[in-house]
Scaffold this active site. Structure first.
Site, mmCIF file in Angstrom:
data_model
loop_
_atom_site.group_PDB
_atom_site.id
_atom_site.type_symbol
_atom_site.label_atom_id
_atom_site.label_comp_id
_atom_site.label_asym_id
_atom_site.label_seq_id
_atom_site.Cartn_x
_atom_site.Cartn_y
_atom_site.Cartn_z
ATOM 1 N N HIS A 1 -1.844 -5.512 1.374
ATOM 2 C CA HIS A 1 -3.136 -6.179 1.143
ATOM 3 C C HIS A 1 -2.887 -7.608 0.717
ATOM 4 O O HIS A 1 -1.954 -7.876 -0.044
ATOM 5 C CB HIS A 1 -3.890 -5.454 0.014
ATOM 6 C CG HIS A 1 -5.047 -6.254 -0.541
ATOM 7 N ND1 HIS A 1 -6.295 -6.214 0.020
ATOM 8 C CD2 HIS A 1 -5.124 -7.129 -1.584
ATOM 9 C CE1 HIS A 1 -7.106 -7.041 -0.654
ATOM 10 N NE2 HIS A 1 -6.413 -7.592 -1.638
ATOM 11 N N GLU B 1 -9.064 -10.085 -8.316
ATOM 12 C CA GLU B 1 -8.100 -9.003 -8.063
ATOM 13 C C GLU B 1 -6.873 -9.130 -8.983
ATOM 14 O O GLU B 1 -6.309 -8.125 -9.423
ATOM 15 C CB GLU B 1 -7.680 -9.025 -6.592
ATOM 16 C CG GLU B 1 -8.834 -8.664 -5.661
ATOM 17 C CD GLU B 1 -8.510 -8.857 -4.187
ATOM 18 O OE1 GLU B 1 -7.369 -9.242 -3.853
ATOM 19 O OE2 GLU B 1 -9.404 -8.608 -3.357
ATOM 20 N N TYR C 1 -12.480 -1.612 -3.422
ATOM 21 C CA TYR C 1 -12.962 -1.715 -2.041
ATOM 22 C C TYR C 1 -14.483 -1.531 -1.937
ATOM 23 O O TYR C 1 -14.978 -1.174 -0.866
ATOM 24 C CB TYR C 1 -12.230 -0.699 -1.158
ATOM 25 C CG TYR C 1 -10.804 -1.127 -0.833
ATOM 26 C CD1 TYR C 1 -10.556 -2.197 0.024
ATOM 27 C CD2 TYR C 1 -9.711 -0.480 -1.387
ATOM 28 C CE1 TYR C 1 -9.266 -2.626 0.313
ATOM 29 C CE2 TYR C 1 -8.403 -0.891 -1.095
ATOM 30 C CZ TYR C 1 -8.200 -1.961 -0.244
ATOM 31 O OH TYR C 1 -6.924 -2.379 0.045
ATOM 32 N N ARG D 1 -2.164 -14.529 4.176
ATOM 33 C CA ARG D 1 -2.837 -13.784 5.256
ATOM 34 C C ARG D 1 -2.182 -14.065 6.609
ATOM 35 O O ARG D 1 -2.094 -13.175 7.453
ATOM 36 C CB ARG D 1 -4.348 -14.049 5.248
ATOM 37 C CG ARG D 1 -5.007 -13.314 4.061
ATOM 38 C CD ARG D 1 -6.488 -13.478 4.007
ATOM 39 N NE ARG D 1 -7.189 -12.738 5.039
ATOM 40 C CZ ARG D 1 -7.555 -11.467 4.959
ATOM 41 N NH1 ARG D 1 -7.243 -10.743 3.884
ATOM 42 N NH2 ARG D 1 -8.226 -10.887 5.925
ATOM 43 N N ARG E 1 2.679 -6.914 8.798
ATOM 44 C CA ARG E 1 2.022 -5.747 9.398
ATOM 45 C C ARG E 1 2.644 -5.394 10.755
ATOM 46 O O ARG E 1 2.746 -4.221 11.102
ATOM 47 C CB ARG E 1 0.522 -5.981 9.497
ATOM 48 C CG ARG E 1 -0.166 -5.808 8.127
ATOM 49 C CD ARG E 1 -1.607 -6.236 8.152
ATOM 50 N NE ARG E 1 -2.319 -5.823 6.937
ATOM 51 C CZ ARG E 1 -3.495 -6.317 6.590
ATOM 52 N NH1 ARG E 1 -4.094 -7.241 7.331
ATOM 53 N NH2 ARG E 1 -4.088 -5.896 5.496
ATOM 54 N N ASN F 1 -1.852 -0.019 6.789
ATOM 55 C CA ASN F 1 -1.314 -1.291 7.282
ATOM 56 C C ASN F 1 -0.446 -2.024 6.258
ATOM 57 O O ASN F 1 -0.340 -3.242 6.272
ATOM 58 C CB ASN F 1 -2.436 -2.166 7.840
ATOM 59 C CG ASN F 1 -3.507 -2.448 6.817
ATOM 60 O OD1 ASN F 1 -3.339 -2.115 5.650
ATOM 61 N ND2 ASN F 1 -4.590 -3.072 7.249
ATOM 62 N N THR G 1 -5.390 -7.227 10.641
ATOM 63 C CA THR G 1 -5.634 -5.913 10.024
ATOM 64 C C THR G 1 -5.032 -4.800 10.878
ATOM 65 O O THR G 1 -4.410 -3.870 10.351
ATOM 66 C CB THR G 1 -7.158 -5.691 9.877
ATOM 67 O OG1 THR G 1 -7.726 -6.831 9.242
ATOM 68 C CG2 THR G 1 -7.453 -4.447 9.060
ATOM 69 N N LYS H 1 0.833 -1.205 0.000
ATOM 70 C CA LYS H 1 0.000 0.000 0.000
ATOM 71 C C LYS H 1 0.873 1.263 0.000
ATOM 72 O O LYS H 1 2.091 1.183 0.246
ATOM 73 C CB LYS H 1 -0.928 -0.048 1.220
ATOM 74 C CG LYS H 1 -1.903 -1.235 1.173
ATOM 75 C CD LYS H 1 -2.875 -1.203 2.347
ATOM 76 C CE LYS H 1 -3.833 -2.378 2.301
ATOM 77 N NZ LYS H 1 -4.850 -2.322 3.372
ATOM 78 N N PHE I 1 -15.083 3.999 7.361
ATOM 79 C CA PHE I 1 -13.717 4.323 6.950
ATOM 80 C C PHE I 1 -13.524 4.312 5.433
ATOM 81 O O PHE I 1 -12.416 4.514 4.949
ATOM 82 C CB PHE I 1 -12.720 3.358 7.610
ATOM 83 C CG PHE I 1 -12.974 1.900 7.318
ATOM 84 C CD1 PHE I 1 -12.524 1.325 6.138
ATOM 85 C CD2 PHE I 1 -13.654 1.097 8.226
ATOM 86 C CE1 PHE I 1 -12.749 -0.019 5.863
ATOM 87 C CE2 PHE I 1 -13.875 -0.246 7.966
ATOM 88 C CZ PHE I 1 -13.432 -0.805 6.773
#
Ligand code: GDP
Length: 138
Positions: free
Chosen positions: A116, A127, A50, A86, A103, A113, A92, A10, A58
């Site tokens: 993704h 994606e 998103y 993950r 993270r 964070n 998160t 990100k 948010f």
């Protein structure tokens, strides 16, 4: 086949100089890079990517964050890529992320964070197709 996931580093991860560290973490954990680019999401791209969160408080902040600078997009391959990636990225909220996760190491907040990872095989395929043309995938 449960073998690909879509990663994004990100804007905060790119701004803070963590592209190399995060790619190294992925490859040293057994993920193969099958596609890779530095790119920037438009407002429309981020709203679409998103859209599942569009009713969340948010959402506007998330879209503004994800469009503010370049990101790295990558398709990563490994057996059980979605769930293993993950696990590697962690929770998160970086305060809740396990030691050694991406993270925990590189994220600064719940919103910013660092990375993704797709949440299902179906979304990984969607994606991956969103970010990469066929000729960019190996
Ligand atoms: P993920 O699958 O761990 O990325 O988490 P989610 O799918 O629940 O949320 C998607 C992204 O929205 C997260 O990675 C964060 O960047 C952002 N996000 C989630 N919850 C919050 C929040 O409470 N505040 C803010 N500012 N961003 C959030």
């Amino acid at each position: 086949m449960n073998n690909i996931t879509l990663m994004m580093i990100k804007p905060d991860g790119v701004e803070n100089g963590h592209i190399g560290n995060i790619l190294e973490k992925a490859t040293s954990s057994g993920f193969k890079i099958k596609a890779l680019k530095l790119t920037q999401l438009t407002q429309q791209d981020a709203e679409h990517f998103y859209s599942v969160h569009k009713e969340r408080p948010f959402y506007i902040e998330l879209v503004a964050f994800m469009t503010r600078g370049p990101i790295v997009a990558a398709i990563l391959e490994k057996e059980n890529a979605v769930s293993d990636f993950r696990t590697l990225i962690g929770a998160t909220n970086p305060k809740e992320a396990a030691d050694g996760t991406i993270r925990k190491l590189y994220a600064t907040s719940m919103g910013e964070n660092a990375v993704h990872g797709s949440d299902s095989d179906e979304n990984a395929a969607i994606e991956a197709a969103f970010h990469f043309a066929k000729r960019e995938r190996f």
